[in-house]
Enzyme design. Structure first.
Site, PDB file in Angstrom:
ATOM      1  CB  THR A   1      -0.202  -6.148  -0.621  1.00  0.00           C
ATOM      2  OG1 THR A   1       0.044  -6.794   1.043  1.00  0.00           O
ATOM      3  CG2 THR A   1      -0.880  -4.783  -0.457  1.00  0.00           C
TER       4      THR A   1
ATOM      5  CG  ASP B   1      13.054  -1.111  13.092  1.00  0.00           C
ATOM      6  OD1 ASP B   1      11.692  -1.219  13.137  1.00  0.00           O
ATOM      7  OD2 ASP B   1      13.430  -1.770  13.717  1.00  0.00           O
TER       8      ASP B   1
ATOM      9  NE  ARG C   1       7.432  11.149  18.996  1.00  0.00           N
ATOM     10  CZ  ARG C   1       7.999  11.111  20.623  1.00  0.00           C
ATOM     11  NH1 ARG C   1       7.987  11.074  21.287  1.00  0.00           N
ATOM     12  NH2 ARG C   1       9.579  10.327  19.870  1.00  0.00           N
TER      13      ARG C   1
ATOM     14  CB  ILE D   1      -0.856   0.331   0.588  1.00  0.00           C
ATOM     15  CG1 ILE D   1      -2.301  -1.182   1.169  1.00  0.00           C
ATOM     16  CG2 ILE D   1      -1.444   1.263   1.134  1.00  0.00           C
ATOM     17  CD1 ILE D   1      -2.717  -0.941   2.569  1.00  0.00           C
TER      18      ILE D   1
ATOM     19  CE  LYS E   1      -2.895  -2.417  10.805  1.00  0.00           C
ATOM     20  NZ  LYS E   1      -1.676  -1.696  10.123  1.00  0.00           N
TER      21      LYS E   1
ATOM     22  CE1 TYR F   1      -2.126  -6.361  10.682  1.00  0.00           C
ATOM     23  CE2 TYR F   1      -5.096  -6.702  11.247  1.00  0.00           C
ATOM     24  CZ  TYR F   1      -3.422  -5.889  10.148  1.00  0.00           C
ATOM     25  OH  TYR F   1      -3.808  -5.345   8.954  1.00  0.00           O
TER      26      TYR F   1
END
Length: 269
Positions: free
Chosen positions: A209, A69, A130, A21, A178, A174
């Site tokens: 993907t 990272d 941030r 994406i 999210k 997961y």
């Protein structure tokens, strides 16, 4: 008089390597006229693929890329500072890095697996957002798209998931990671509205993907979710990129704190 492009500013896309994406978002931004784009990903080889796709799509686009990272606070801060040093500002921040993790119930999951998912999906997104906010707060807003639209100091789009809205068996870390992205997006949208910064997120369904089709095991694991969705197909990363570009653009000037679902109908079924 209409602007020459909806994206006259500087874009940053994290998780932009390969064919996922993030890579499609970066290429789509270039195609729609954004001429200064910064991208990062963990793997330098995949990042270079995206650089070449951007240049092939729109020659003349200035691209800054650096592998690293995004769970590392020092790297994220350093990368964003380099973007500002090179381009002067950050106008669109799109945070796409994410991993799936294994199918496990909570009692089966070890701490390392839990931390791996949350460090990328939530911590990495928060660190990136941030740092983008810190840069945006120091810059003057871009002019509005028309005299009737207010100026925008910046726009951030975080990539969440349909599983941030609904649950799924054997995916507690997961789903939680999210959901956290959605909650963070909404809270930040409240806090930074007064600064003319818009913050939204996109909640993709199963998208075609490398992450979802890389192995037969993963494809089979996701097959039930594809069948549940009324459209009964995987989405395309280009379709998610379209939603992201809308939320970044002045066409979404009154959209704030929204979790836009792009899931072929999965969450309504």
């Amino acid at each position: 008089m209409a602007p020459a492009t909806l994206f006259p500013g500087v874009a940053v896309v994290t998780g932009a390597g390969g064919v996922g994406i993030g890579a499609h978002v970066a290429v789509a931004l270039a195609a729609e006229g954004c001429s200064r784009i910064a991208i990062t990903d963990l793997r330098g080889d995949l990042l270079e693929q995206t650089v070449q796709k951007i240049k092939a799509t729109k020659p003349g686009v200035e691209v800054f890329s650096e592998s690293g990272d995004i769970t590392n606070a020092d790297f994220v801060s350093s990368f964003m500072k380099k973007v500002v040093e090179r381009f002067g500002r950050i106008d669109y921040g799109v945070n796409c890095a994410g991993i799936l993790g294994k199918d496990e119930r909570s009692d089966e999951m070890d701490l390392a697996s839990f931390d791996a998912v949350n460090n990328v999906n939530y911590r990495g997104c928060w660190l990136s957002s941030r740092a983008e906010l810190q840069a945006m707060l120091k810059q003057e807003p871009l002019p509005g798209a028309s005299p009737s639209r207010p100026a925008q100091r910046g726009a951030i789009v975080n990539i969440a998931s349909q599983l941030g809205i609904v649950g799924r068996p054997q995916a507690p870390a997961y789903c939680a990671s999210k959901s956290a992205v959605i909650g963070m997006t909404r809270a930040d949208a409240i806090d930074y509205s007064k600064d003319d910064i818009r913050i939204n997120c996109v909640c993709p369904g199963v998208i075609k993907t490398a992450m979802t089709t890389g192995t037969e095991e993963v494809t089979e694991r996701l097959a039930p979710a594809v069948r549940i969705a009324p459209m009964q197909r995987m989405g395309l990363p280009e379709e998610v990129a379209d939603a992201v570009l809308f939320l970044c653009s002045p066409k979404a000037s009154f959209v704030q704190g929204h979790a836009m679902v792009v899931d072929g109908g999965y969450t309504i079924n």
